[in-house]
Write a protein that holds these residues in place. Structure first.
Motif, PDB file in Angstrom:
ATOM      1  N   ARG A 121       0.769  -1.292  -0.010  1.00  0.00           N
ATOM      2  CA  ARG A 121       0.077  -0.024   0.005  1.00  0.00           C
ATOM      3  C   ARG A 121       1.024   1.278   0.058  1.00  0.00           C
ATOM      4  NH1 ARG A 121      -4.260  -2.026   4.792  1.00  0.00           N
ATOM      5  NH2 ARG A 121      -4.686  -3.868   3.789  1.00  0.00           N
ATOM      6  N   VAL A 122       2.006   1.224   0.216  1.00  0.00           N
ATOM      7  CA  VAL A 122       2.952   2.264   0.349  1.00  0.00           C
ATOM      8  C   VAL A 122       3.225   2.989  -1.226  1.00  0.00           C
ATOM      9  CG1 VAL A 122       5.426   3.114   0.995  1.00  0.00           C
ATOM     10  CG2 VAL A 122       4.141   1.322   2.180  1.00  0.00           C
ATOM     11  N   ALA A 133       0.366   3.987   5.550  1.00  0.00           N
ATOM     12  CA  ALA A 133      -0.074   2.534   5.336  1.00  0.00           C
ATOM     13  C   ALA A 133      -0.048   1.816   6.699  1.00  0.00           C
ATOM     14  CB  ALA A 133       0.958   1.985   4.090  1.00  0.00           C
TER      15      ALA A 133
END
Length: 215
Positions: A70-71, A96
């Motif tokens: 998700r970064v 995140a």
């Protein structure tokens, strides 16, 4: 025309296992995850999990990697200078982790063989060396940033104080007369600490960068 009946329960998959394990970690911590607990939550038999993961540690690695995925890494390809890129990345990394602090100890062990974690490390190192940082220093910068962001996500500094003035008797703690107010201002304090620390860290790196020998 004869049709095969659809299964009443969704088919077991890696994604379902990761999602369910992640929810358990978020709600109850790492110790809540076991193959028996996961199998019960998924409505399957325990041995069926081994068709997708060999061990509990592999499941936790996959949960951690899902968070790493998700970064945002786009700042390292967008033409930003190294400082602006690190700043944007640190914020994305912290965001995140914000909802998943219980998985931080697994992430802190390093990327190992986790694909998303390795992509993060590769992007940071590549951007720093492309900007002119020596390889050894670029490695240290990547480690430094990880320490800082992961540390900020482990727990709340402000949340470590109780909302009780009596707990901080001036006779014992002469400088903590307002400490009981920290708990209700937790988010403000913690976000301010993150911004202050990140700015100081990047300012220090900028001084080192200016001192690098010309290529």
């Amino acid at each position: 025309m004869w049709r095969m009946a659809r299964p009443r329960k969704p088919l077991l998959s890696r994604d379902r296992i990761i999602e369910t394990a992640g929810a358990l970690v978020d709600a109850e911590g790492l110790e809540a995850v076991s193959t028996r607990r996961l199998a019960a939550a998924l409505g399957v038999s325990g041995p069926s999990l081994y068709n997708h993961f060999r061990t509990k540690d592999e499941i936790l690695d996959a949960v951690a990697d899902a968070v790493s995925a998700r970064v945002d890494l786009s700042m390292f390809d967008g033409g930003q200078d190294w400082r602006a890129a690190l700043d944007a990345w640190a914020h994305s990394y912290r965001d995140a982790l914000a909802d998943h602090p219980n998985i931080v100890p697994v992430l802190a062990r390093g990327p190992g063989r986790r694909p998303a974690g390795l992509r993060v490390a590769d992007a940071v190192f590549g951007a720093m060396t492309a900007a002119g940082w020596p390889a050894a220093q670029a490695t240290r910068i990547g480690a430094l940033m990880r320490y800082f962001v992961l540390g900020s996500a482990v727990a709340s500094f402000a949340g470590g104080f109780v909302d009780d003035r009596a707990a901080y008797d001036p006779a014992d703690y002469p400088h903590l007369g307002q400490a009981h107010l920290l708990a209700e201002r937790g988010r403000e304090v913690d976000e301010g600490a993150f911004e202050t620390g990140l700015a100081a860290l990047l300012d220090g790196l900028a001084l080192q960068y200016e001192a690098l020998p010309a290529a």
